[in-house]
Design an enzyme around this catalytic site. Structure first.
Site, PDB file in Angstrom:
ATOM      1  N   ARG A 268      40.768  51.430  39.076  1.00 51.59           N
ATOM      2  CA  ARG A 268      41.244  50.324  38.298  1.00 51.59           C
ATOM      3  C   ARG A 268      40.642  49.108  38.746  1.00 51.59           C
ATOM      4  NH1 ARG A 268      46.929  48.680  36.479  1.00 51.59           N
ATOM      5  NH2 ARG A 268      46.620  47.630  34.461  1.00 51.59           N
TER       6      ARG A 268
ATOM      7  N   HIS B 253      38.530  46.200  36.756  1.00 51.14           N
ATOM      8  CA  HIS B 253      39.327  44.868  36.426  1.00 51.14           C
ATOM      9  C   HIS B 253      38.492  43.611  37.325  1.00 51.14           C
ATOM     10  CE1 HIS B 253      43.534  45.857  34.528  1.00 51.14           C
ATOM     11  NE2 HIS B 253      42.825  46.938  34.521  1.00 51.14           N
ATOM     12  N   ASP B 254      37.759  44.113  38.356  1.00 51.32           N
ATOM     13  CA  ASP B 254      36.987  43.059  39.104  1.00 51.32           C
ATOM     14  C   ASP B 254      35.921  42.814  38.349  1.00 51.32           C
ATOM     15  OD1 ASP B 254      36.138  41.542  41.147  1.00 51.32           O
ATOM     16  OD2 ASP B 254      35.010  43.070  42.018  1.00 51.32           O
TER      17      ASP B 254
ATOM     18  N   GLY C 275      32.118  39.527  36.999  1.00 53.23           N
ATOM     19  CA  GLY C 275      31.058  40.426  37.701  1.00 53.23           C
ATOM     20  C   GLY C 275      31.914  41.037  38.926  1.00 53.23           C
TER      21      GLY C 275
ATOM     22  N   ASP D 170      32.379  40.879  41.920  1.00 50.74           N
ATOM     23  CA  ASP D 170      32.373  39.825  43.176  1.00 50.74           C
ATOM     24  C   ASP D 170      33.437  40.011  43.957  1.00 50.74           C
ATOM     25  OD1 ASP D 170      34.205  38.737  41.071  1.00 50.74           O
ATOM     26  OD2 ASP D 170      33.217  36.751  41.454  1.00 50.74           O
TER      27      ASP D 170
ATOM     28  N   SER E 150      36.556  38.958  43.000  1.00 47.20           N
ATOM     29  CA  SER E 150      37.420  37.909  42.640  1.00 47.20           C
ATOM     30  C   SER E 150      38.830  38.470  42.499  1.00 47.20           C
ATOM     31  CB  SER E 150      36.874  36.962  41.586  1.00 47.20           C
ATOM     32  OG  SER E 150      36.546  37.945  40.448  1.00 47.20           O
TER      33      SER E 150
ATOM     34  N   ASN F  58      47.554  42.386  35.614  1.00 49.50           N
ATOM     35  CA  ASN F  58      47.080  42.922  36.780  1.00 49.50           C
ATOM     36  C   ASN F  58      48.331  42.942  37.451  1.00 49.50           C
ATOM     37  OD1 ASN F  58      44.251  42.970  36.487  1.00 49.50           O
ATOM     38  ND2 ASN F  58      43.966  41.032  37.145  1.00 49.50           N
TER      39      ASN F  58
ATOM     40  N   PRO G 226      39.739  43.942  28.235  1.00 45.74           N
ATOM     41  CA  PRO G 226      40.077  44.430  26.874  1.00 45.74           C
ATOM     42  C   PRO G 226      41.442  45.079  27.164  1.00 45.74           C
ATOM     43  CG  PRO G 226      38.231  46.189  27.869  1.00 45.74           C
ATOM     44  CD  PRO G 226      38.429  44.786  28.703  1.00 45.74           C
TER      45      PRO G 226
ATOM     46  N   HIS H  92      41.741  57.073  32.183  1.00 48.57           N
ATOM     47  CA  HIS H  92      42.923  57.115  31.728  1.00 48.57           C
ATOM     48  C   HIS H  92      43.585  58.749  32.106  1.00 48.57           C
ATOM     49  CE1 HIS H  92      42.832  53.303  29.178  1.00 48.57           C
ATOM     50  NE2 HIS H  92      42.847  52.838  30.478  1.00 48.57           N
TER      51      HIS H  92
ATOM     52  N   ASP I 255      40.247  64.368  35.502  1.00 44.37           N
ATOM     53  CA  ASP I 255      39.381  65.377  34.959  1.00 44.37           C
ATOM     54  C   ASP I 255      39.350  64.816  33.270  1.00 44.37           C
ATOM     55  OD1 ASP I 255      41.927  65.958  33.577  1.00 44.37           O
ATOM     56  OD2 ASP I 255      42.054  67.591  34.910  1.00 44.37           O
TER      57      ASP I 255
END
Length: 322
Positions: free
Chosen positions: A60, A64-65, A70, A72, A74, A95, A164, A194, A250
């Site tokens: 995740r 999320h990065d 991009g 990076d 951050s 987050n 999203p 998920h 899976d």
């Protein structure tokens, strides 16, 4: 994973790498830090053995990065130039407090730094760690092109504009991924993440109360209600994203989507469009195909707006700029 599955995964990845426009390459650290990937995988394996929740957390973090500025790193920053401890990506509601695995990345960085000072970027460590978690918990192993550099900007305001949310419908999800040059197929494929991990009850309470959502299996909804009571007393419990194979990465997720035994709107909505529903059905029946395509989609996502060459920096500590 059997040998045939491994070959298929690697075939997809080779195709993806060959067509990538980013200046990344497999084996990037072969000369400058030959044991980098091995060291990182050792740290990740130990972290997952200690707490299996670190596995989905690392996958995740990568997602999320990459989706904000991009790939990076951050999302790892506690502070950044022009930002304070409350205005970086890490502090976004998307987050915090749900995103986990930061300590694993920091540990991997310390181990690598002892061997190869200022050589391996935090952005690459995030990518390697996500791959390693996928391999350890799901048998999805693949080569990761590297050569990313670390960014120096992290802005909390950019998170909700780019990531999203779990209440998006299919059309919104497709548009969100398209903005990152990812296809509807990529979206459905990556949604398979998920299959493991947890979510806070506060994220799904609107689908449970006052009535169970129409696009949620009623029996499943009543089960979630027992874990997520309407009155929590200020607590925010967590529930597994997949009640069937909660610690295994899976294709059970796609079977859960078909029976509407999934917590998020963004999961159930995959059945509302013919193309996404067909892919859900395909992946529910063919785990090996999903595994190979997931590997390819991870490599593709890992090329999003990367910094290379002289751009950015190689951080000494992943949670702050140099």
């Amino acid at each position: 994973m059997n040998r045939g599955s491994s070959v298929l995964v690697l075939t997809w990845v080779v195709i993806l790498v060959a067509s990538s426009e980013a200046q990344l390459e497999v084996g990037y650290y072969n000369c400058s830090c030959p044991r980098a990937e091995e060291l990182i995988r050792t740290v990740v394996r130990a972290a997952i053995r200690r707490d299996p929740g670190n596995g989905p957390g690392l996958v995740r973090i990568f997602f999320h990065d990459c989706f904000i500025r991009g790939c990076d790193a951050s999302v790892l920053l506690d502070t950044a130039p022009g930002s304070n401890a409350t205005s970086v990506e890490k502090k976004s509601l998307a987050n915090n407090p749900s995103l986990r695995g930061f300590g694993v990345i920091d540990r991997a960085k310390r181990v690598v730094e002892r061997r190869c000072r200022r050589t391996v970027s935090c952005a690459d460590i995030v990518a390697f760690a996500a791959r390693d978690a996928s391999s350890i918990m799901g048998g999805i192993d693949f080569d990761v092109p590297a050569g990313r550099r670390d960014g120096r900007v992290s802005n909390v305001a950019e998170v909700l504009d780019n990531l999203p949310p779990p209440f998006f419908n299919a059309s919104q999800l497709v548009a969100s991924f398209a903005a990152k040059n990812l296809t509807a197929d990529d979206m459905v494929t990556l949604s398979g993440a998920h299959s493991f991990g947890l979510t806070h009850c506060s994220t799904i309470s609107f689908r449970l109360y006052p009535q169970i959502a129409a696009d949620m299996n009623a029996t499943y909804g009543r089960t979630l209600r027992t874990r997520c009571p309407a009155a929590t007393g200020g607590q925010d419990p967590v529930v597994p994203l997949d009640l069937v194979t909660r610690l295994r990465f899976d294709n059970q997720y796609y079977k859960n989507v078909q029976t509407l035994e999934v917590p998020f709107t963004s999961d159930a909505t995959l059945l509302t469009q013919n193309d996404t529903a067909a892919l859900v059905d395909l992946y529910a029946r063919n785990r090996t195909l999903w595994m190979s395509r997931f590997a390819a989609a991870m490599v593709k996502m890992g090329n999003l707006d990367v910094l290379t060459g002289n751009q950015g920096e190689i951080r000494k500590f992943c949670n702050r700029v140099n």
